[in-house]
Design a protein around this motif. Structure first.
Motif, PDB file in Angstrom:
ATOM      1  N   ILE A 103      18.469  71.880  33.552  1.00 38.60           N
ATOM      2  CA  ILE A 103      19.649  72.592  33.021  1.00 38.60           C
ATOM      3  C   ILE A 103      20.914  71.816  33.373  1.00 38.60           C
ATOM      4  O   ILE A 103      21.797  71.634  32.514  1.00 38.60           O
ATOM      5  CB  ILE A 103      19.689  74.044  33.555  1.00 38.60           C
ATOM      6  N   ASP A 104      21.006  71.318  34.597  1.00 40.26           N
ATOM      7  CA  ASP A 104      22.162  70.518  34.998  1.00 40.26           C
ATOM      8  C   ASP A 104      22.249  69.230  34.168  1.00 40.26           C
ATOM      9  O   ASP A 104      23.334  68.823  33.735  1.00 40.26           O
ATOM     10  CB  ASP A 104      22.100  70.164  36.488  1.00 40.26           C
ATOM     11  N   TYR A 105      21.091  68.579  33.971  1.00 40.75           N
ATOM     12  CA  TYR A 105      21.053  67.321  33.195  1.00 40.75           C
ATOM     13  C   TYR A 105      21.539  67.548  31.763  1.00 40.75           C
ATOM     14  O   TYR A 105      22.405  66.817  31.268  1.00 40.75           O
ATOM     15  CB  TYR A 105      19.634  66.740  33.204  1.00 40.75           C
TER      16      TYR A 105
ATOM     17  N   GLN B 265      15.561  62.693  38.964  1.00 39.64           N
ATOM     18  CA  GLN B 265      15.390  63.743  39.971  1.00 39.64           C
ATOM     19  C   GLN B 265      14.639  64.935  39.383  1.00 39.64           C
ATOM     20  O   GLN B 265      13.776  65.520  40.052  1.00 39.64           O
ATOM     21  CB  GLN B 265      16.752  64.225  40.483  1.00 39.64           C
ATOM     22  N   ALA B 266      14.973  65.294  38.132  1.00 38.30           N
ATOM     23  CA  ALA B 266      14.303  66.435  37.499  1.00 38.30           C
ATOM     24  C   ALA B 266      12.819  66.158  37.299  1.00 38.30           C
ATOM     25  O   ALA B 266      11.972  67.043  37.486  1.00 38.30           O
ATOM     26  CB  ALA B 266      14.968  66.760  36.164  1.00 38.30           C
ATOM     27  N   LEU B 267      12.490  64.930  36.938  1.00 39.61           N
ATOM     28  CA  LEU B 267      11.080  64.571  36.742  1.00 39.61           C
ATOM     29  C   LEU B 267      10.303  64.579  38.063  1.00 39.61           C
ATOM     30  O   LEU B 267       9.107  64.880  38.083  1.00 39.61           O
ATOM     31  CB  LEU B 267      10.973  63.187  36.089  1.00 39.61           C
ATOM     32  N   GLU B 268      10.973  64.274  39.161  1.00 44.87           N
ATOM     33  CA  GLU B 268      10.310  64.185  40.463  1.00 44.87           C
ATOM     34  C   GLU B 268      10.465  65.446  41.299  1.00 44.87           C
ATOM     35  O   GLU B 268      10.078  65.455  42.473  1.00 44.87           O
ATOM     36  CB  GLU B 268      10.862  62.980  41.238  1.00 44.87           C
ATOM     37  N   ALA B 269      11.010  66.508  40.744  1.00 40.71           N
ATOM     38  CA  ALA B 269      11.238  67.746  41.505  1.00 40.71           C
ATOM     39  C   ALA B 269       9.904  68.330  41.965  1.00 40.71           C
ATOM     40  O   ALA B 269       8.924  68.355  41.211  1.00 40.71           O
ATOM     41  CB  ALA B 269      11.991  68.750  40.650  1.00 40.71           C
TER      42      ALA B 269
ATOM     43  N   LYS C  14      24.882  60.697  21.555  1.00 35.71           N
ATOM     44  CA  LYS C  14      23.807  61.009  22.511  1.00 35.71           C
ATOM     45  C   LYS C  14      23.253  59.727  23.132  1.00 35.71           C
ATOM     46  O   LYS C  14      23.002  59.679  24.345  1.00 35.71           O
ATOM     47  CB  LYS C  14      22.692  61.781  21.802  1.00 35.71           C
ATOM     48  N   MET C  15      23.090  58.684  22.327  1.00 32.67           N
ATOM     49  CA  MET C  15      22.569  57.424  22.858  1.00 32.67           C
ATOM     50  C   MET C  15      23.548  56.814  23.865  1.00 32.67           C
ATOM     51  O   MET C  15      23.130  56.291  24.899  1.00 32.67           O
ATOM     52  CB  MET C  15      22.301  56.432  21.715  1.00 32.67           C
ATOM     53  N   LYS C  16      24.854  56.903  23.582  1.00 36.77           N
ATOM     54  CA  LYS C  16      25.845  56.398  24.530  1.00 36.77           C
ATOM     55  C   LYS C  16      25.840  57.215  25.818  1.00 36.77           C
ATOM     56  O   LYS C  16      25.951  56.662  26.918  1.00 36.77           O
ATOM     57  CB  LYS C  16      27.246  56.439  23.909  1.00 36.77           C
ATOM     58  N   ALA C  17      25.711  58.529  25.684  1.00 39.01           N
ATOM     59  CA  ALA C  17      25.728  59.409  26.860  1.00 39.01           C
ATOM     60  C   ALA C  17      24.495  59.192  27.728  1.00 39.01           C
ATOM     61  O   ALA C  17      24.583  59.251  28.962  1.00 39.01           O
ATOM     62  CB  ALA C  17      25.809  60.869  26.415  1.00 39.01           C
ATOM     63  N   GLU C  18      23.343  58.925  27.111  1.00 39.60           N
ATOM     64  CA  GLU C  18      22.114  58.732  27.891  1.00 39.60           C
ATOM     65  C   GLU C  18      22.127  57.434  28.689  1.00 39.60           C
ATOM     66  O   GLU C  18      21.323  57.269  29.596  1.00 39.60           O
ATOM     67  CB  GLU C  18      20.896  58.772  26.963  1.00 39.60           C
ATOM     68  N   ARG C  19      23.028  56.516  28.361  1.00 38.60           N
ATOM     69  CA  ARG C  19      23.129  55.253  29.115  1.00 38.60           C
ATOM     70  C   ARG C  19      23.868  55.423  30.434  1.00 38.60           C
ATOM     71  O   ARG C  19      23.861  54.508  31.268  1.00 38.60           O
ATOM     72  CB  ARG C  19      23.853  54.211  28.264  1.00 38.60           C
ATOM     73  N   ASP C  20      24.481  56.556  30.645  1.00 40.71           N
ATOM     74  CA  ASP C  20      25.249  56.803  31.872  1.00 40.71           C
ATOM     75  C   ASP C  20      24.296  56.806  33.075  1.00 40.71           C
ATOM     76  O   ASP C  20      23.305  57.544  33.093  1.00 40.71           O
ATOM     77  CB  ASP C  20      25.968  58.153  31.748  1.00 40.71           C
ATOM     78  N   PRO C  21      24.575  56.012  34.099  1.00 38.67           N
ATOM     79  CA  PRO C  21      23.674  55.946  35.265  1.00 38.67           C
ATOM     80  C   PRO C  21      23.563  57.275  36.010  1.00 38.67           C
ATOM     81  O   PRO C  21      22.487  57.596  36.545  1.00 38.67           O
ATOM     82  CB  PRO C  21      24.307  54.878  36.167  1.00 38.67           C
ATOM     83  N   ALA C  22      24.627  58.052  36.073  1.00 44.23           N
ATOM     84  CA  ALA C  22      24.565  59.347  36.773  1.00 44.23           C
ATOM     85  C   ALA C  22      23.600  60.297  36.051  1.00 44.23           C
ATOM     86  O   ALA C  22      22.826  61.020  36.694  1.00 44.23           O
ATOM     87  CB  ALA C  22      25.958  59.965  36.859  1.00 44.23           C
ATOM     88  N   LEU C  23      23.626  60.282  34.716  1.00 46.52           N
ATOM     89  CA  LEU C  23      22.698  61.135  33.955  1.00 46.52           C
ATOM     90  C   LEU C  23      21.260  60.651  34.109  1.00 46.52           C
ATOM     91  O   LEU C  23      20.333  61.459  34.215  1.00 46.52           O
ATOM     92  CB  LEU C  23      23.084  61.166  32.475  1.00 46.52           C
ATOM     93  N   GLN C  24      21.069  59.336  34.120  1.00 47.73           N
ATOM     94  CA  GLN C  24      19.720  58.802  34.290  1.00 47.73           C
ATOM     95  C   GLN C  24      19.155  59.181  35.659  1.00 47.73           C
ATOM     96  O   GLN C  24      17.969  59.521  35.778  1.00 47.73           O
ATOM     97  CB  GLN C  24      19.730  57.282  34.121  1.00 47.73           C
ATOM     98  N   ALA C  25      19.994  59.170  36.680  1.00 51.34           N
ATOM     99  CA  ALA C  25      19.546  59.553  38.029  1.00 51.34           C
ATOM    100  C   ALA C  25      19.200  61.042  38.074  1.00 51.34           C
ATOM    101  O   ALA C  25      18.204  61.434  38.702  1.00 51.34           O
ATOM    102  CB  ALA C  25      20.639  59.231  39.052  1.00 51.34           C
ATOM    103  N   LEU C  26      20.000  61.864  37.379  1.00 57.56           N
ATOM    104  CA  LEU C  26      19.726  63.304  37.347  1.00 57.56           C
ATOM    105  C   LEU C  26      18.410  63.606  36.632  1.00 57.56           C
ATOM    106  O   LEU C  26      17.627  64.458  37.067  1.00 57.56           O
ATOM    107  CB  LEU C  26      20.894  64.025  36.660  1.00 57.56           C
ATOM    108  N   LYS C  27      18.127  62.846  35.564  1.00 59.60           N
ATOM    109  CA  LYS C  27      16.864  63.050  34.842  1.00 59.60           C
ATOM    110  C   LYS C  27      15.676  62.607  35.704  1.00 59.60           C
ATOM    111  O   LYS C  27      14.626  63.264  35.722  1.00 59.60           O
ATOM    112  CB  LYS C  27      16.875  62.284  33.525  1.00 59.60           C
TER     113      LYS C  27
END
Length: 170
Positions: A119-121, A104-108, A89-102
């Motif tokens: 849900i997408d994130y 976006q979700a916070l700023e929706a 999970k820690m390795k996956a959370e470092r992905d820039p695409a996932l960080q950008a999606l999160k």
């Protein structure tokens, strides 16, 4: 008085000797009513003194040991899986695409869009976790996905309508 005491004592002494000769005295001052028997009355000689205890029946469906071995080994395996999941999970959370999606979700702007983006994130996060931890079973993957995304589905209220479709109809 002295004259009366002597015959009285003699009579008591005579009675005491007659009683002690007739029946043996016990330690508590009581005489037994029957002669004591040292052996039990006519016990069959082929029976043991202590009966054998019946063996407990084995439960159907259970083996001697659990599937994974003993409890310590099972707990150790569970802890190893938990650590591997956390590392993935820690390795996956470092992905820039996932960080950008999160982000976006916070700023929706609306709750509907925020739920959809979360849900997408979390779906993408689980996919990345599986990539880093290939030893996960399908059931574990589905359970993890359900734990992450389950709270974003509206099951107790009428689901929110997509604002884009709402604006086009009205």
């Amino acid at each position: 008085m002295n004259k009366l005491m002597t015959p009285l004592l003699a009579t008591l002494l005579a009675l005491a000797t007659q009683l002690s000769a007739a029946e043996p005295e016990s330690a508590f001052g009581l005489a037994p009513s029957a002669t004591p028997q040292l052996q039990p009355a006519a016990a069959p000689s082929n029976l043991p003194l202590i009966p054998e205890a019946p063996q407990p029946a084995e439960k159907a469906g259970k083996g001697d040991e659990p599937k994974g071995g003993d409890k310590t080994a099972m707990a150790e395996d569970k802890l190893k899986k938990k650590i591997a999941l956390r590392q993935a999970k820690m390795k996956a959370e470092r992905d820039p695409a996932l960080q950008a999606l999160k982000t976006q979700a916070l700023e929706a702007p609306t709750d509907f869009e925020q739920r959809k983006l979360y849900i997408d994130y979390y779906t993408a996060l689980v996919d990345r976790i599986v990539k880093f931890n290939p030893g996960m079973t399908k059931e574990e993957i589905d359970m993890l996905r359900g734990q992450y995304t389950g709270r974003f589905f509206q099951v107790r209220v009428e689901p929110t309508v997509d604002p884009a479709t709402f604006r086009t109809k009205h």
